[in-house]
Design a protein around this motif. Sequence first.
Motif, PDB file in Angstrom:
ATOM      1  N   GLY A  95      -8.936  -4.455  -0.936  1.00 26.88           N
ATOM      2  CA  GLY A  95      -7.471  -4.500  -0.925  1.00 26.88           C
ATOM      3  C   GLY A  95      -6.953  -5.529   0.059  1.00 26.88           C
ATOM      4  O   GLY A  95      -7.574  -6.586   0.242  1.00 26.88           O
ATOM      5  N   GLN A 112       0.822  -1.205   0.000  1.00 24.57           N
ATOM      6  CA  GLN A 112       0.000   0.000   0.000  1.00 24.57           C
ATOM      7  C   GLN A 112       0.860   1.261   0.000  1.00 24.57           C
ATOM      8  O   GLN A 112       2.077   1.196   0.159  1.00 24.57           O
ATOM      9  N   ASP A 129      -3.364   4.460   1.244  1.00 28.36           N
ATOM     10  CA  ASP A 129      -4.115   4.372  -0.014  1.00 28.36           C
ATOM     11  C   ASP A 129      -5.227   5.426  -0.086  1.00 28.36           C
ATOM     12  O   ASP A 129      -6.357   5.137  -0.504  1.00 28.36           O
TER      13      ASP A 129
END
Lengths: 282, 282
Positions: B166, B35, B52
């Motif tokens: 994610g 990330q 992010d």
Amino acid sequence: MTLDKNWFSEEQAGMGSAFSLKITAKLDEVQTPFQHIEIYDTETYGKLMIIDGCYMVTSRDNFLYHEMMTHPSLFTHANPKRVLIIGGGDCGTLKEVLKHDSIERAWQVDIDEQVTRMAEKYFPELCESNDDPRAELLFEDGVKWIQDAEAGSLDLIIVDSTDPVGPAEGLFTEAFYRDCHRALGANGMLVQQSESPLYHLQLLKDMHQAMRNAGFADSKTLHYPQPSYPSGWWSAIMAAKQSLPAFREDDARNKSFKTRYYNADIHKAALTQPEFCREAGL
Amino acid sequence: MTLDKNWFSEEQAGMGSAFSLKITAKLDEVQTPFQHIEIYDTETYGKLMIIDGCYMVTSRDNFLYHEMMTHPSLFTHANPKRVLIIGGGDCGTLKEVLKHDSIERAWQVDIDEQVTRMAEKYFPELCESNDDPRAELLFEDGVKWIQDAEAGSLDLIIVDSTDPVGPAEGLFTEAFYRDCHRALGANGMLVQQSESPLYHLQLLKDMHQAMRNAGFADSKTLHYPQPSYPSGWWSAIMAAKQSLPAFREDDARNKSFKTRYYNADIHKAALTQPEFCREAGL
């Protein structure tokens, strides 16, 4: 990231934070003698009313504020019949008040008629009870109105105002609370929006103190979420001329109307003080 | 108004709303294998960690989240000794866990070591207990770690992760909850952050259902404010292999450490369901 012009942002006064909604259209705008009102359509929050650059009401999240500004105090007073709303021009508080069968008269006194005209046009769901025969909508200065009110003539005063700057400044003073105290009956109560516990702790302490100085024997802080207001965490102070009694829990459990946030258990939970508020004497 | 480049805004995924803080400096930035991490200094919220593009932690408001992710479950389990934190790389959850004297071992398993390195540098107050001999910081995949954990070896699993997209996606599945269930002892509990009740009600319902499907006998939702997260209103789900017992209220009242938000009364209040959540079965 930086937000583009498709967003309306409120820079929360002096707080270094901002809340923004994605807007799809500007629907209206008016400069009144008192303030600047804008109406937007948003992508996910329905209609949005802005006053002097600050979020006032959105279709999506106003139920939190309006329910918590009304039902806790109305289910605490033993038999509320005569209610005064100072401010509240969007009529959402009035609508919740009139859900209580005990109410005989409800006066809404907002200094700015245009707030109500805009609400009627863009938030009709908040104005559903404006024609209720028990309701009287007045466009006058609430500070003056309460000075002229007959002593002991009210059961509950709800101060549903903008922030304590500009037109609403006079609604956060000991002199105003004294006038409220005089206008209330022996079991009378006052409830007022009191900003964010995280951002405005000193204001909350000052409000409690001013209410006590004005003669209120008891006061308590209610907490609730309100995403479109600074910090998303909002509060109200309930004050009473005598000790605040236990609320009418059975009546709250068996209420004859629907709510979306408020219920009897939330009533109790909202009165609970987080540790830093307890330490501050709230 | 439109915010200029002195603000960092998170457009809250699909929600049409944004939260912004006024920034005074960009302090750091790193792209890890997992990330993108940014660190800012802000005008009023202290340090800010963004992952992010999403707000992860600020100096000012993280106490709300970290206290509510830990103390309610730790004061509910009868005698929590072995605690696993999945995620939690900023170490704030670990710090709160280690305040409980009953804890013998606490493992923090975050997939991304850089989150912890950034926290050590910019949020040292959250990392105060990283050298506690009971603590073990591991930088591994929590999903894999729990699969390999010995059956019945843990008392409490705290899932302190990013949103269910994610890297954290696998932490919101029935398969993951089954692995947690297996790794927990007979009185074992799981607590997981569960996003905004206003924005993510379906996710909350799905999480409860998946936990029950995975064998947890009981689950309850906790509510708390968190200004820097979407809507400012956040939640966690506590689940237990057996019925959730009443919490150790006397221990909570007489706790040996300080908190800023949590106390025994807030514990009860946080478990109260607003009307629309109650109707949704939370």
